[in-house]
Write a protein that holds these residues in place. Structure first.
Motif, short mmCIF file in Angstrom:
data_model
loop_
_atom_site.label_atom_id
_atom_site.label_comp_id
_atom_site.label_asym_id
_atom_site.label_seq_id
_atom_site.Cartn_x
_atom_site.Cartn_y
_atom_site.Cartn_z
N PHE A 4 53.38 46.15 44.41
CA PHE A 4 52.98 47.08 45.78
C PHE A 4 53.24 46.13 47.30
CE2 PHE A 4 49.94 48.69 43.30
CZ PHE A 4 50.29 49.50 42.96
N ALA A 5 54.10 45.65 46.70
CA ALA A 5 55.18 44.75 48.29
C ALA A 5 56.22 45.88 49.02
CB ALA A 5 56.64 43.75 47.59
N GLY A 6 55.71 45.14 50.29
CA GLY A 6 55.70 45.97 51.51
C GLY A 6 55.17 47.74 51.49
N LYS A 7 54.67 47.72 50.00
CA LYS A 7 53.88 49.30 50.44
C LYS A 7 52.49 49.25 51.78
CE LYS A 7 55.95 50.98 46.87
NZ LYS A 7 57.46 52.67 47.50
N SER A 8 52.31 50.40 52.25
CA SER A 8 51.87 50.29 52.67
C SER A 8 50.35 51.59 52.90
CB SER A 8 52.18 51.41 54.67
OG SER A 8 51.75 51.80 55.72
N VAL A 9 49.61 50.75 52.88
CA VAL A 9 47.98 50.64 52.43
C VAL A 9 46.83 50.93 52.88
CG1 VAL A 9 46.77 50.61 50.66
CG2 VAL A 9 48.63 49.99 49.83
N LEU A 10 45.90 52.67 53.09
CA LEU A 10 45.09 52.29 53.78
C LEU A 10 44.20 52.89 52.75
CD1 LEU A 10 43.28 52.68 56.62
CD2 LEU A 10 43.94 55.37 56.63
N VAL A 11 43.07 52.11 53.43
CA VAL A 11 41.66 52.23 52.34
C VAL A 11 40.43 53.00 53.52
CG1 VAL A 11 40.04 51.37 50.97
CG2 VAL A 11 42.12 50.38 50.12
N LEU A 12 39.35 53.81 53.62
CA LEU A 12 38.77 53.85 54.12
C LEU A 12 37.42 53.57 53.52
CD1 LEU A 12 39.90 57.47 55.20
CD2 LEU A 12 40.33 55.67 56.25
N GLY A 13 36.82 52.81 53.93
CA GLY A 13 35.73 51.85 53.50
C GLY A 13 36.27 50.82 52.40
N GLY A 14 36.14 49.94 53.42
CA GLY A 14 37.11 48.49 52.61
C GLY A 14 36.17 47.22 52.36
N SER A 15 35.18 47.27 53.46
CA SER A 15 34.49 45.94 53.50
C SER A 15 32.98 45.48 52.79
CB SER A 15 33.23 46.50 55.11
OG SER A 15 32.74 47.61 54.89
N ARG A 16 32.85 46.80 51.39
CA ARG A 16 32.48 46.39 50.75
C ARG A 16 32.47 46.79 49.00
NH1 ARG A 16 27.67 47.33 51.50
NH2 ARG A 16 27.67 49.29 53.17
N GLY A 17 31.92 46.26 48.70
CA GLY A 17 31.68 46.34 46.44
C GLY A 17 33.17 47.28 46.54
N ILE A 18 33.29 47.87 46.35
CA ILE A 18 34.73 48.89 45.30
C ILE A 18 35.72 48.70 46.40
CG2 ILE A 18 35.65 50.76 43.67
CD1 ILE A 18 32.89 51.53 42.99
N TYR A 37 35.71 49.91 57.87
CA TYR A 37 34.40 50.26 57.88
C TYR A 37 33.64 50.59 59.07
CZ TYR A 37 34.89 46.80 62.32
OH TYR A 37 35.34 45.99 63.32
N SER A 38 32.51 50.08 58.75
CA SER A 38 31.87 51.46 59.89
C SER A 38 30.12 50.34 60.53
CB SER A 38 30.90 52.65 59.42
OG SER A 38 30.75 53.02 60.23
N GLY A 39 29.57 49.91 59.08
CA GLY A 39 28.65 49.59 59.75
C GLY A 39 28.42 47.87 59.58
N SER A 40 29.35 47.07 58.48
CA SER A 40 29.90 45.77 57.84
C SER A 40 30.93 45.30 59.09
CB SER A 40 29.92 46.15 56.35
OG SER A 40 28.50 46.37 55.81
N ARG A 41 30.85 44.62 60.18
CA ARG A 41 31.17 44.62 61.29
C ARG A 41 31.91 43.14 60.61
NH1 ARG A 41 34.18 44.61 65.68
NH2 ARG A 41 34.74 42.45 67.08
N ASP A 42 31.03 41.67 60.43
CA ASP A 42 31.21 40.72 59.78
C ASP A 42 31.92 40.65 58.27
OD1 ASP A 42 30.02 40.14 62.22
OD2 ASP A 42 28.17 39.12 61.28
N ALA A 43 31.43 41.74 57.93
CA ALA A 43 32.25 41.80 56.13
C ALA A 43 33.37 41.87 56.25
CB ALA A 43 31.24 42.39 54.82
N ALA A 44 33.80 43.19 57.66
CA ALA A 44 35.05 43.53 57.13
C ALA A 44 36.56 41.97 58.34
CB ALA A 44 34.73 44.80 58.14
N HIS A 45 35.75 41.68 58.67
CA HIS A 45 36.81 41.06 59.64
C HIS A 45 36.38 39.55 58.82
CE1 HIS A 45 37.35 42.87 63.52
NE2 HIS A 45 36.34 43.69 63.28
N ALA A 46 35.50 39.35 57.80
CA ALA A 46 35.72 38.35 56.63
C ALA A 46 36.73 38.66 55.96
CB ALA A 46 33.93 38.09 55.88
N LEU A 47 36.93 39.23 55.73
CA LEU A 47 37.18 39.55 54.45
C LEU A 47 39.26 40.21 55.12
CD1 LEU A 47 38.10 41.19 51.37
CD2 LEU A 47 37.46 43.76 52.93
N ALA A 48 39.32 40.55 55.90
CA ALA A 48 40.51 40.27 56.73
C ALA A 48 41.47 39.39 56.90
CB ALA A 48 40.24 41.38 57.76
N ALA A 49 40.54 38.61 57.31
CA ALA A 49 41.06 37.08 58.01
C ALA A 49 40.83 36.14 55.72
CB ALA A 49 39.39 36.08 58.34
#
Ligand code: NDP
Length: 237
Positions: A4-18, A37-49
Protein backbone atom coordinates in the motif's frame (compact mmCIF):
# COMPACT_ATOMS: atom_id res chain seq x y z
CA UNK A 1 7.91 -0.50 -0.85
CA UNK A 2 4.88 -2.21 0.67
CA UNK A 3 1.63 -3.31 -0.93
CA UNK A 4 0.00 0.00 0.00
CA UNK A 5 2.92 2.33 -0.60
CA UNK A 6 1.68 5.91 -0.85
CA UNK A 7 -1.98 4.94 -0.42
CA UNK A 8 -4.17 7.13 1.76
CA UNK A 9 -5.98 5.15 4.46
CA UNK A 10 -8.44 6.37 7.11
CA UNK A 11 -9.40 4.04 9.97
CA UNK A 12 -12.36 5.16 12.07
CA UNK A 13 -11.71 3.83 15.57
CA UNK A 14 -8.03 2.89 15.51
CA UNK A 15 -6.73 3.51 19.01
CA UNK A 16 -7.09 0.00 20.44
CA UNK A 17 -7.87 -3.64 19.64
CA UNK A 18 -8.73 -4.63 16.10
CA UNK A 19 -8.52 -1.04 14.86
CA UNK A 20 -4.97 -0.62 16.18
CA UNK A 21 -3.94 -3.87 14.44
CA UNK A 22 -5.41 -2.54 11.20
CA UNK A 23 -3.45 0.71 11.60
CA UNK A 24 -0.24 -1.23 12.22
CA UNK A 25 -0.85 -3.49 9.21
CA UNK A 26 -1.43 -0.65 6.74
CA UNK A 27 1.57 1.31 8.07
CA UNK A 28 3.75 -1.80 7.75
CA UNK A 29 2.59 -2.13 4.15
CA UNK A 30 3.58 1.45 3.32
CA UNK A 31 0.29 3.36 3.58
CA UNK A 32 -0.18 6.89 4.86
CA UNK A 33 -2.57 6.20 7.73
CA UNK A 34 -4.84 8.48 9.74
CA UNK A 35 -7.05 7.05 12.45
CA UNK A 36 -9.69 8.39 14.80
CA UNK A 37 -10.18 7.88 18.50
CA UNK A 38 -12.64 9.11 21.05
CA UNK A 39 -12.01 7.95 24.63
CA UNK A 40 -8.43 6.62 24.43
CA UNK A 41 -6.32 9.71 23.83
CA UNK A 42 -3.12 8.33 25.40
CA UNK A 43 -3.31 5.01 23.56
CA UNK A 44 -4.03 6.83 20.29
CA UNK A 45 -1.07 9.16 20.57
CA UNK A 46 1.23 6.31 21.64
CA UNK A 47 0.19 4.31 18.57
CA UNK A 48 0.67 7.31 16.30
CA UNK A 49 4.16 7.93 17.70
CA UNK A 50 5.07 4.25 17.39
CA UNK A 51 3.88 3.85 13.82
CA UNK A 52 4.20 7.27 12.23
CA UNK A 53 0.47 7.40 11.64
CA UNK A 54 -1.77 10.35 12.52
CA UNK A 55 -4.31 10.27 15.37
CA UNK A 56 -7.29 12.59 15.29
CA UNK A 57 -10.11 12.89 17.81
CA UNK A 58 -13.55 12.23 16.31
CA UNK A 59 -16.52 10.80 18.19
CA UNK A 60 -18.29 8.29 15.93
CA UNK A 61 -21.53 9.06 17.78
CA UNK A 62 -21.40 12.55 16.26
CA UNK A 63 -22.65 12.20 12.68
CA UNK A 64 -21.57 15.62 11.50
CA UNK A 65 -18.10 15.22 13.01
CA UNK A 66 -17.67 11.88 11.23
CA UNK A 67 -18.76 13.34 7.90
CA UNK A 68 -16.43 16.33 8.35
CA UNK A 69 -13.50 14.06 9.24
CA UNK A 70 -13.98 11.93 6.14
CA UNK A 71 -14.47 14.99 3.93
CA UNK A 72 -11.33 16.64 5.30
CA UNK A 73 -9.34 13.47 4.59
CA UNK A 74 -9.61 14.13 0.86
CA UNK A 75 -9.40 11.38 -1.75
CA UNK A 76 -9.02 8.21 0.30
CA UNK A 77 -7.81 5.00 -1.31
CA UNK A 78 -9.12 2.98 1.64
CA UNK A 79 -11.70 3.68 4.34
CA UNK A 80 -11.99 1.23 7.23
CA UNK A 81 -14.86 1.72 9.67
CA UNK A 82 -13.92 -0.21 12.79
CA UNK A 83 -15.33 1.82 15.70
CA UNK A 84 -18.07 -0.10 17.42
CA UNK A 85 -19.51 -0.68 20.88
CA UNK A 86 -21.67 -3.29 22.58
CA UNK A 87 -24.27 -2.91 25.30
CA UNK A 88 -25.09 -6.17 26.99
CA UNK A 89 -27.92 -7.05 29.34
CA UNK A 90 -31.67 -7.28 29.71
CA UNK A 91 -33.31 -5.44 26.80
CA UNK A 92 -36.19 -4.45 29.07
CA UNK A 93 -33.82 -2.69 31.47
CA UNK A 94 -31.60 -0.84 29.02
CA UNK A 95 -31.49 2.93 28.66
CA UNK A 96 -33.02 4.08 25.36
CA UNK A 97 -30.52 6.91 24.88
CA UNK A 98 -27.61 4.51 25.33
CA UNK A 99 -29.10 2.16 22.74
CA UNK A 100 -29.59 5.03 20.30
CA UNK A 101 -25.96 6.04 20.81
CA UNK A 102 -24.93 2.47 19.94
CA UNK A 103 -26.95 2.73 16.74
CA UNK A 104 -25.27 6.04 15.89
CA UNK A 105 -21.79 4.55 16.34
CA UNK A 106 -22.42 1.09 14.87
CA UNK A 107 -24.87 1.92 12.05
CA UNK A 108 -25.17 5.64 11.27
CA UNK A 109 -21.44 6.40 11.29
CA UNK A 110 -20.53 3.52 8.92
CA UNK A 111 -23.23 4.63 6.48
CA UNK A 112 -22.45 8.34 6.46
CA UNK A 113 -18.70 7.75 6.43
CA UNK A 114 -18.96 5.34 3.50
CA UNK A 115 -21.12 7.71 1.45
CA UNK A 116 -18.90 10.69 2.22
CA UNK A 117 -15.74 8.75 1.36
CA UNK A 118 -17.19 7.67 -1.98
CA UNK A 119 -17.65 11.31 -3.04
CA UNK A 120 -13.89 11.78 -3.44
CA UNK A 121 -12.62 8.21 -3.72
CA UNK A 122 -10.73 7.34 -6.92
CA UNK A 123 -11.52 4.37 -9.16
CA UNK A 124 -10.39 1.28 -7.26
CA UNK A 125 -11.23 2.73 -3.86
CA UNK A 126 -12.01 0.32 -1.04
CA UNK A 127 -14.46 0.60 1.85
CA UNK A 128 -14.27 -2.05 4.58
CA UNK A 129 -16.61 -2.09 7.56
CA UNK A 130 -16.06 -4.23 10.66
CA UNK A 131 -19.29 -6.06 11.41
CA UNK A 132 -19.60 -9.21 13.49
CA UNK A 133 -20.57 -12.85 13.16
CA UNK A 134 -23.39 -11.76 15.48
CA UNK A 135 -24.92 -10.20 12.38
CA UNK A 136 -25.53 -13.80 11.28
CA UNK A 137 -25.82 -15.69 14.54
CA UNK A 138 -26.90 -14.49 17.99
CA UNK A 139 -26.82 -17.55 20.25
CA UNK A 140 -27.14 -15.81 23.65
CA UNK A 141 -29.63 -13.32 25.15
CA UNK A 142 -28.78 -9.74 26.02
CA UNK A 143 -27.13 -8.61 22.79
CA UNK A 144 -30.04 -7.79 20.50
CA UNK A 145 -29.12 -4.13 19.87
CA UNK A 146 -25.56 -5.17 18.97
CA UNK A 147 -26.77 -7.97 16.68
CA UNK A 148 -29.24 -5.59 15.03
CA UNK A 149 -26.48 -3.08 14.38
CA UNK A 150 -24.18 -5.64 12.80
CA UNK A 151 -26.97 -7.10 10.62
CA UNK A 152 -27.74 -3.59 9.40
CA UNK A 153 -24.23 -3.35 7.94
CA UNK A 154 -24.99 -6.31 5.69
CA UNK A 155 -27.84 -4.50 3.93
CA UNK A 156 -25.77 -1.35 3.74
CA UNK A 157 -22.88 -3.11 2.02
CA UNK A 158 -25.15 -4.89 -0.44
CA UNK A 159 -26.82 -1.61 -1.40
CA UNK A 160 -23.77 0.63 -1.54
CA UNK A 161 -21.89 -1.98 -3.57
CA UNK A 162 -24.45 -1.38 -6.31
CA UNK A 163 -24.36 2.39 -5.85
CA UNK A 164 -20.57 2.55 -6.20
CA UNK A 165 -19.76 -0.44 -8.41
CA UNK A 166 -19.74 1.49 -11.67
CA UNK A 167 -16.92 3.61 -10.23
CA UNK A 168 -14.79 0.61 -9.34
CA UNK A 169 -15.28 1.20 -5.62
CA UNK A 170 -15.87 -1.91 -3.51
CA UNK A 171 -17.50 -2.17 -0.09
CA UNK A 172 -17.29 -5.23 2.11
CA UNK A 173 -18.04 -6.27 5.67
CA UNK A 174 -15.53 -8.22 7.76
CA UNK A 175 -17.35 -10.25 10.41
CA UNK A 176 -15.11 -11.37 13.27
CA UNK A 177 -16.01 -13.90 15.89
CA UNK A 178 -14.44 -13.66 19.36
CA UNK A 179 -11.21 -11.66 19.08
CA UNK A 180 -8.85 -11.00 21.99
CA UNK A 181 -9.28 -7.27 22.75
CA UNK A 182 -10.29 -5.09 25.69
CA UNK A 183 -13.90 -5.61 24.60
CA UNK A 184 -13.62 -9.41 24.64
CA UNK A 185 -10.49 -10.62 26.45
CA UNK A 186 -9.33 -14.17 25.72
CA UNK A 187 -9.21 -14.87 29.47
CA UNK A 188 -12.53 -13.13 30.24
CA UNK A 189 -15.61 -14.61 31.91
CA UNK A 190 -17.28 -15.33 28.53
CA UNK A 191 -14.38 -17.49 27.34
CA UNK A 192 -15.82 -20.96 27.95
CA UNK A 193 -19.29 -20.02 26.70
CA UNK A 194 -17.91 -18.55 23.47
CA UNK A 195 -15.44 -21.35 22.82
CA UNK A 196 -18.31 -23.81 23.22
CA UNK A 197 -19.86 -22.39 20.04
CA UNK A 198 -16.63 -22.58 18.03
CA UNK A 199 -14.89 -25.17 15.85
CA UNK A 200 -11.48 -23.68 16.67
CA UNK A 201 -11.67 -23.15 20.42
CA UNK A 202 -9.64 -20.02 20.94
CA UNK A 203 -10.05 -16.28 20.56
CA UNK A 204 -8.77 -14.86 17.31
CA UNK A 205 -5.98 -12.30 17.24
CA UNK A 206 -6.56 -8.73 16.04
CA UNK A 207 -3.75 -9.27 13.51
CA UNK A 208 -5.74 -12.09 11.90
CA UNK A 209 -8.63 -9.69 11.27
CA UNK A 210 -6.22 -7.04 9.98
CA UNK A 211 -4.90 -9.57 7.49
CA UNK A 212 -8.36 -10.10 6.02
CA UNK A 213 -8.90 -6.33 5.85
CA UNK A 214 -5.59 -5.91 4.03
CA UNK A 215 -6.52 -8.57 1.49
CA UNK A 216 -9.87 -6.89 0.81
CA UNK A 217 -8.08 -3.57 0.35
CA UNK A 218 -5.47 -5.05 -1.96
CA UNK A 219 -5.22 -5.67 -5.69
CA UNK A 220 -6.45 -9.28 -5.57
CA UNK A 221 -9.88 -8.24 -4.23
CA UNK A 222 -11.06 -5.88 -6.96
CA UNK A 223 -13.89 -8.24 -7.95
CA UNK A 224 -15.12 -8.68 -4.35
CA UNK A 225 -17.95 -6.38 -3.25
CA UNK A 226 -21.24 -6.29 -1.38
CA UNK A 227 -20.15 -9.36 0.57
CA UNK A 228 -19.69 -10.51 4.16
CA UNK A 229 -16.37 -12.07 5.12
CA UNK A 230 -16.55 -14.04 8.33
CA UNK A 231 -13.44 -14.78 10.39
CA UNK A 232 -14.75 -16.49 13.50
CA UNK A 233 -13.12 -19.85 14.24
CA UNK A 234 -16.35 -21.50 13.13
CA UNK A 235 -18.59 -19.63 15.62
CA UNK A 236 -21.26 -19.24 12.93
CA UNK A 237 -20.78 -22.64 11.29
P1 NDP B 1 -12.34 -2.34 21.59
O1 NDP B 1 -13.37 -1.91 22.57
O2 NDP B 1 -11.14 -3.08 22.06
O3 NDP B 1 -11.87 -1.07 20.73
C1 NDP B 1 -12.86 -0.28 20.14
C2 NDP B 1 -12.21 0.75 19.25
O4 NDP B 1 -13.28 1.54 18.68
C3 NDP B 1 -11.32 1.68 20.02
O5 NDP B 1 -10.24 2.09 19.22
C4 NDP B 1 -12.26 2.85 20.31
O6 NDP B 1 -11.59 4.08 20.45
C5 NDP B 1 -13.10 2.90 19.06
N1 NDP B 1 -14.37 3.54 19.35
C6 NDP B 1 -15.38 3.09 20.12
N2 NDP B 1 -16.35 4.02 20.22
C7 NDP B 1 -15.90 5.09 19.50
C8 NDP B 1 -16.44 6.37 19.22
N3 NDP B 1 -17.61 6.77 19.72
N4 NDP B 1 -15.74 7.21 18.43
C9 NDP B 1 -14.53 6.84 17.93
N5 NDP B 1 -13.97 5.65 18.17
C10 NDP B 1 -14.64 4.78 18.95
O7 NDP B 1 -13.13 -3.20 20.50
P2 NDP B 1 -12.63 -4.30 19.45
O8 NDP B 1 -11.30 -3.97 18.93
O9 NDP B 1 -12.86 -5.62 20.05
O10 NDP B 1 -13.75 -4.11 18.32
C11 NDP B 1 -13.53 -3.38 17.15
C12 NDP B 1 -14.66 -3.67 16.18
O11 NDP B 1 -14.74 -5.08 15.97
C13 NDP B 1 -16.04 -3.24 16.69
O12 NDP B 1 -16.82 -2.76 15.61
C14 NDP B 1 -16.62 -4.54 17.23
O13 NDP B 1 -18.03 -4.52 17.22
C15 NDP B 1 -16.04 -5.52 16.24
N6 NDP B 1 -16.02 -6.90 16.72
C16 NDP B 1 -15.23 -7.27 17.78
C17 NDP B 1 -15.22 -8.56 18.21
C18 NDP B 1 -14.41 -9.03 19.38
O14 NDP B 1 -14.63 -10.18 19.84
N7 NDP B 1 -13.45 -8.26 19.88
C19 NDP B 1 -16.06 -9.59 17.57
C20 NDP B 1 -16.83 -9.10 16.46
C21 NDP B 1 -16.80 -7.80 16.07
P3 NDP B 1 -11.56 4.92 21.83
O15 NDP B 1 -11.23 3.97 22.93
O16 NDP B 1 -10.51 5.96 21.57
O17 NDP B 1 -12.92 5.54 21.97
Amino acid sequence: MGAFAGKSVLVLGGSRGIGAAIVRRFVADGAIVTFTYSGSRDAAHALAAETGSTAVETDSADRDAVIARVKDSGALDVLVVNAGIGIFGDALAQDSDAIDRLFRINIHAPYHASVEAARQMPHGGRIIVIGSVNGDRMPVPGMSSYALSKSALQGMARGLARDFGSRGITINVVQPGPIDTDANPADGPMKDLLHGFMAIKRHGRPEEVAGMVAWLAGPEAGFVTGAMHTIDGGFGA
